[in-house]
Design a protein around this motif. Structure first.
Motif, PDB file in Angstrom:
ATOM      1  N   UNK A 158       0.857  -1.198   0.000  1.00 58.21           N
ATOM      2  CA  UNK A 158       0.000   0.000   0.000  1.00 58.21           C
ATOM      3  C   UNK A 158       0.889   1.243   0.000  1.00 58.21           C
ATOM      4  N   UNK A 159       1.944   1.194   0.801  1.00 54.74           N
ATOM      5  CA  UNK A 159       2.870   2.329   0.858  1.00 54.74           C
ATOM      6  C   UNK A 159       3.563   2.588  -0.467  1.00 54.74           C
ATOM      7  N   UNK A 160       3.729   1.533  -1.255  1.00 53.11           N
ATOM      8  CA  UNK A 160       4.390   1.693  -2.560  1.00 53.11           C
ATOM      9  C   UNK A 160       3.389   1.864  -3.694  1.00 53.11           C
ATOM     10  N   UNK A 161       2.116   1.712  -3.389  1.00 51.67           N
ATOM     11  CA  UNK A 161       1.092   1.797  -4.445  1.00 51.67           C
ATOM     12  C   UNK A 161       1.216   0.677  -5.454  1.00 51.67           C
ATOM     13  N   UNK A 162       1.699  -0.472  -5.014  1.00 50.85           N
ATOM     14  CA  UNK A 162       1.896  -1.570  -5.969  1.00 50.85           C
ATOM     15  C   UNK A 162       1.003  -2.754  -5.617  1.00 50.85           C
ATOM     16  N   UNK A 163       0.586  -3.471  -6.622  1.00 47.39           N
ATOM     17  CA  UNK A 163      -0.243  -4.662  -6.422  1.00 47.39           C
ATOM     18  C   UNK A 163       0.537  -5.697  -5.604  1.00 47.39           C
ATOM     19  N   UNK A 164       1.790  -5.912  -6.012  1.00 46.77           N
ATOM     20  CA  UNK A 164       2.597  -6.958  -5.385  1.00 46.77           C
ATOM     21  C   UNK A 164       3.278  -6.434  -4.133  1.00 46.77           C
ATOM     22  N   UNK A 165       3.622  -7.351  -3.273  1.00 43.29           N
ATOM     23  CA  UNK A 165       4.411  -7.039  -2.078  1.00 43.29           C
ATOM     24  C   UNK A 165       5.804  -6.660  -2.556  1.00 43.29           C
ATOM     25  N   UNK A 166       6.190  -5.395  -2.359  1.00 43.41           N
ATOM     26  CA  UNK A 166       7.473  -4.984  -2.941  1.00 43.41           C
ATOM     27  C   UNK A 166       8.642  -5.720  -2.282  1.00 43.41           C
ATOM     28  N   UNK A 167       9.755  -5.673  -2.879  1.00 43.18           N
ATOM     29  CA  UNK A 167      10.980  -6.364  -2.474  1.00 43.18           C
ATOM     30  C   UNK A 167      10.884  -7.849  -2.794  1.00 43.18           C
ATOM     31  N   UNK A 168       9.787  -8.487  -2.379  1.00 50.51           N
ATOM     32  CA  UNK A 168       9.649  -9.922  -2.647  1.00 50.51           C
ATOM     33  C   UNK A 168       8.949 -10.188  -3.978  1.00 50.51           C
ATOM     34  N   UNK A 169       8.297  -9.162  -4.514  1.00 54.39           N
ATOM     35  CA  UNK A 169       7.562  -9.276  -5.784  1.00 54.39           C
ATOM     36  C   UNK A 169       6.561 -10.421  -5.774  1.00 54.39           C
ATOM     37  N   UNK A 170       5.855 -10.565  -4.680  1.00 60.08           N
ATOM     38  CA  UNK A 170       4.852 -11.640  -4.632  1.00 60.08           C
ATOM     39  C   UNK A 170       3.469 -11.050  -4.386  1.00 60.08           C
ATOM     40  N   UNK A 171       2.489 -11.806  -4.840  1.00 54.97           N
ATOM     41  CA  UNK A 171       1.095 -11.433  -4.695  1.00 54.97           C
ATOM     42  C   UNK A 171       0.594 -12.042  -3.394  1.00 54.97           C
ATOM     43  N   UNK A 172       0.211 -11.196  -2.443  1.00 55.21           N
ATOM     44  CA  UNK A 172      -0.217 -11.702  -1.132  1.00 55.21           C
ATOM     45  C   UNK A 172      -1.480 -12.548  -1.243  1.00 55.21           C
ATOM     46  N   UNK A 173      -2.245 -12.334  -2.286  1.00 53.21           N
ATOM     47  CA  UNK A 173      -3.462 -13.130  -2.465  1.00 53.21           C
ATOM     48  C   UNK A 173      -3.198 -14.377  -3.311  1.00 53.21           C
ATOM     49  N   UNK A 174      -1.932 -14.775  -3.402  1.00 56.83           N
ATOM     50  CA  UNK A 174      -1.578 -16.041  -4.063  1.00 56.83           C
ATOM     51  C   UNK A 174      -0.663 -16.858  -3.165  1.00 56.83           C
ATOM     52  N   UNK A 175      -0.734 -16.591  -1.866  1.00 58.32           N
ATOM     53  CA  UNK A 175       0.198 -17.248  -0.942  1.00 58.32           C
ATOM     54  C   UNK A 175      -0.510 -18.192   0.020  1.00 58.32           C
ATOM     55  N   UNK A 176      -1.810 -18.341  -0.147  1.00 60.75           N
ATOM     56  CA  UNK A 176      -2.532 -19.178   0.806  1.00 60.75           C
ATOM     57  C   UNK A 176      -2.785 -20.554   0.195  1.00 60.75           C
ATOM     58  N   UNK A 177      -3.254 -21.459   1.006  1.00 61.39           N
ATOM     59  CA  UNK A 177      -3.454 -22.827   0.522  1.00 61.39           C
ATOM     60  C   UNK A 177      -2.161 -23.614   0.621  1.00 61.39           C
ATOM     61  N   UNK A 178      -2.181 -24.778   0.005  1.00 64.64           N
ATOM     62  CA  UNK A 178      -1.034 -25.691   0.121  1.00 64.64           C
ATOM     63  C   UNK A 178       0.062 -25.334  -0.880  1.00 64.64           C
ATOM     64  N   UNK A 179       1.262 -25.761  -0.555  1.00 62.92           N
ATOM     65  CA  UNK A 179       2.345 -25.743  -1.533  1.00 62.92           C
ATOM     66  C   UNK A 179       3.064 -24.418  -1.680  1.00 62.92           C
ATOM     67  N   UNK A 180       2.907 -23.497  -0.726  1.00 64.73           N
ATOM     68  CA  UNK A 180       3.646 -22.242  -0.860  1.00 64.73           C
ATOM     69  C   UNK A 180       5.089 -22.433  -0.387  1.00 64.73           C
ATOM     70  N   UNK A 181       5.989 -21.755  -1.052  1.00 71.08           N
ATOM     71  CA  UNK A 181       7.412 -21.838  -0.702  1.00 71.08           C
ATOM     72  C   UNK A 181       7.640 -21.104   0.623  1.00 71.08           C
ATOM     73  N   UNK A 182       8.621 -21.538   1.414  1.00 71.13           N
ATOM     74  CA  UNK A 182       8.879 -20.815   2.661  1.00 71.13           C
ATOM     75  C   UNK A 182       9.452 -19.433   2.373  1.00 71.13           C
ATOM     76  N   UNK A 183       8.824 -18.429   2.933  1.00 75.89           N
ATOM     77  CA  UNK A 183       9.300 -17.056   2.743  1.00 75.89           C
ATOM     78  C   UNK A 183       8.644 -16.192   3.800  1.00 75.89           C
ATOM     79  N   UNK A 184       9.182 -15.010   4.001  1.00 73.92           N
ATOM     80  CA  UNK A 184       8.575 -14.094   4.964  1.00 73.92           C
ATOM     81  C   UNK A 184       7.139 -13.732   4.563  1.00 73.92           C
ATOM     82  N   UNK A 185       6.890 -13.364   3.279  1.00 73.44           N
ATOM     83  CA  UNK A 185       5.507 -13.050   2.917  1.00 73.44           C
ATOM     84  C   UNK A 185       4.549 -14.225   3.149  1.00 73.44           C
ATOM     85  N   UNK A 186       5.020 -15.442   2.882  1.00 75.38           N
ATOM     86  CA  UNK A 186       4.148 -16.605   3.099  1.00 75.38           C
ATOM     87  C   UNK A 186       3.845 -16.765   4.588  1.00 75.38           C
TER      88      UNK A 186
END
Lengths: 322, 321
Positions: free
Chosen positions: B85-113
């Motif tokens: 939100x602070x960056x005005x970007x869809x993706x979580x900056x720095x990690x370049x991941x979509x927070x709404x694609x990190x739930x459910x099974x099979x996500x890689x270990x990461x801080x955003x996950x």
């Protein structure tokens, strides 16, 4: 043969053109499809594809003196996410779509989906599938295979490439829209060769990987040579329970002390973590157990609790119930 | 109002980032039901964040003026991806991941996950119902609508009808939806509506006002707030089954200049907009409606390539099979 397989007009310049390079004898049964540049920053793969095209052009030229003989078809897609490659980015900023989460693609979809569809359509009947990729963002990978099956053919592919490590991934909702999964659904023996770092071209690494590619062609019989025979090495398969991410507790700058591919001993130092403002040493992450360092942090800035390394360990990790 | 930090993580510089929840509920009794509102999974979708502001402001006033109106608990997570939100970007900056694609099974270990899963556990443990606010991407403007994955309509449509949206769109399950908040809460038997409105990086006050009124209506009908004096009419949404939605895509490239207005009825063959070649000064395509119906999606970002979505209609008549 260079073939334009998709041409899409662009608003202010020349059309966007997707190419396939095919090399084949007059008669063949099998096809190896090699795809790279699914992301705009996977430069090692793009460079390797170019080298292979150059080699096959020479080997198959009409008056060639090359001792190599091509027995089966090889088709190479050297750069797929063309807009991102030209923009110098991993994904194309205009649509924000990850090409490797867009398969099987769509002829009616947005541009990235159309590119994905073209690749899918030209490869889904292949005998073998190979994707060249770099490590995920922020990491550097030792050369290794990623596959979704631990089959005889995947082993043959990895061994032919001279890879000692193969990571077997479990399927997940996101992986199901990746090219590798689409190939698996068509029962195409396939793998992704991961190596190096995104955004960088490592020539020494590419020299080694290129030798692996030629060896693979010999091992599979796609290419033959009167004196050279393909060599098959040993491949160690690792499943997700054998992957040990090493996380840091603090944030700061991570300075690696070892390189990807190192066989780590328990307690061996992976690097140092220093504070950004004053450079204080706050943490020395170590290998928690013996294993192969398949992936290490290359981008120095890290957040607390982020992984800085991934170890592959021999034994299977088990859950203990008390 | 009780503010609570549900997840905290540190930045490399030592500062902390917090995901905050505001909770409202009855003062001296157990809440009858609990509902959660979530916004900002995608950092550039500001409409939902503004909707949460409207909701929090209203609930604060209500707590002061009519505390007895609260029968259930309302949790508001107004900004769940603060760095994006602070960056005005869809993706979580720095990690370049979509927070709404990190739930459910099979996500890689990461801080955003890790953060996403901690946030999910909090929502799941404090909700009997949920609403996830989204705006559109940077290309399309959307009429206020609720999107429901096929198969869940029996449970969700009755709830969605209270929300004062224009369209309820039942759509097939795409593979990537299995990693979203809405899908995973519904899998946990927590009925969850996904509201889509407007466009990213903008606020459309009239759309937000419309949905805000719908949310108050929903809260009343679900027995969470006692608001007998709700004074505005709630519109009857158009229920669109998958085959009733027609997509218009560009066939060529250039700049799309719209002619039709979002939210209007268009007739078959009517011009929705033109695609112009800015170099040659030519109109190279006129995009027309493939049938008659409600125009509920319209392209805002002018740059188009072949295949780029330009408009979506809820058709008045279903196409022949």
């Amino acid at each position: 043969m260079k073939e334009k397989i998709l041409s899409l007009p662009s608003p202010l310049g020349d059309p966007l053109e997707l190419y396939k390079f095919s090399f084949a004898p007059a008669r063949y049964d099998d096809t190896l499809s090699l795809v790279t540049g699914l992301h705009g920053d996977e430069l090692n793969g793009i460079y390797l594809a170019g080298r292979l095209i150059q080699f096959l052009k020479t080997a198959t030229a009409a008056r060639s003196n090359s001792p190599y003989q091509l027995n089966q078809r090889v088709q190479i897609f050297p750069a797929v996410q063309l807009n991102a490659l030209q923009a110098g980015t991993r994904i194309w900023p205009q649509d924000g779509l990850d090409m490797d989460l867009s398969f099987p693609g769509s002829d009616e979809g947005d541009l990235t989906e159309q590119l994905a569809r073209a690749i899918y359509r030209h490869t889904f009947e292949s005998t073998w599938g190979l994707i060249l990729a770099s490590a995920p963002e922020h990491f550097e990978d030792a050369p290794h295979a990623v596959c979704l099956n631990r089959g005889r053919n995947e082993k043959k592919l990895a061994a032919g490439l001279g890879l000692e490590i193969a990571r077997v991934r479990e399927t997940s909702p996101l992986r199901r829209v990746q090219l590798l999964h689409q190939w698996m659904e068509h029962e195409i023996p396939s793998l992704t060769l991961c190596a190096g770092r995104a955004g960088q071209l490592d020539q020494a690494l590419c020299d080694s990987l290129f030798r692996g590619l030629l060896n693979l062609l010999l091992v599979t019989g796609i290419l033959s040579h009167p004196e050279q025979k393909g060599k098959k090495g040993e491949v160690n398969f690792f499943n997700s329970r054998q992957e040990v991410p090493v996380k840091v507790q603090n944030g700061g700058l991570f300075l690696p002390a070892v390189t990807a591919g190192t066989r780590m001993k328990p307690g061996q130092k992976l690097g140092e973590l220093r504070t950004i403002y004053e450079g204080d040493l706050v943490e020395v992450p170590e290998a928690p157990e013996e294993g192969i360092l398949v992936s290490i942090r290359a981008a120095p800035v890290v957040y607390p609790s982020e992984p800085v390394a991934i170890l592959l360990v021999e034994h299977k990790r088990r859950f203990w119930f008390f | 109002m009780t503010p609570q930090t549900v997840v905290t993580y540190q930045t490399p510089l030592g500062g902390s980032i917090k995901i905050v929840k505001q909770t409202f509920g009855p003062q001296n009794r157990k809440p009858v039901r609990r509902i959660s509102f979530v916004a900002g999974l995608h950092g550039n979708e500001i409409e939902g964040i503004y909707l949460c502001h409207l909701l929090i402001a209203h609930l604060k006033r209500l707590q002061q003026t009519r505390p007895d109106a609260f029968r259930g608990q309302v949790n508001v997570y107004p900004a769940v991806n603060p760095q994006a939100i602070g960056s005005g970007s869809r993706l979580w900056p720095f990690f370049s991941v979509d927070m709404n694609r990190l739930l459910g099974d099979g996500t890689e270990p990461s801080l955003p996950a890790e953060v996403s899963h901690a946030f999910f556990r909090d929502v799941a443990s404090s909700s009997d119902l949920a609403v996830d606010f989204h705006a559109s991407n940077m290309h399309l403007l959307e009429l206020p609508q609720i999107r429901i994955v096929e198969g869940l309509e029996g449970r969700l449509v009755p709830m969605a009808r209270h929300c004062n949206v224009d369209v309820i769109w039942i759509h097939p399950l795409g593979r990537v939806f299995e990693t979203t908040l809405g899908y995973n809460l519904n899998q946990k038997k927590i009925p969850t509506l996904v509201i889509e409105t407007g466009i990213c990086l903008r606020i459309h006050p009239e759309f937000c006002e419309q949905i805000f009124n719908g949310i108050l209506n929903l809260l009343h009908h679900e027995g969470i707030l006692d608001l007998p004096d709700l004074a505005y009419p709630v519109r009857s949404p158009l229920l669109a089954l998958p085959f009733q939605v027609a997509l218009c895509a560009a066939r060529t490239t250039g700049l799309f200049v719209k002619r039709a207005r979002l939210g209007t009825q268009v007739k078959e063959g009517e011009a929705i907009g033109d695609i112009v070649d800015p170099r040659a000064g030519d109109t190279v395509e006129t995009v027309t409606a493939p049938g008659s119906g409600l125009l509920f999606t319209l392209r805002e970002h002018p740059l188009v390539h072949p295949g780029a979505p330009v408009a979506r209609l809820v058709l008045n008549e279903s196409p022949a099979p």
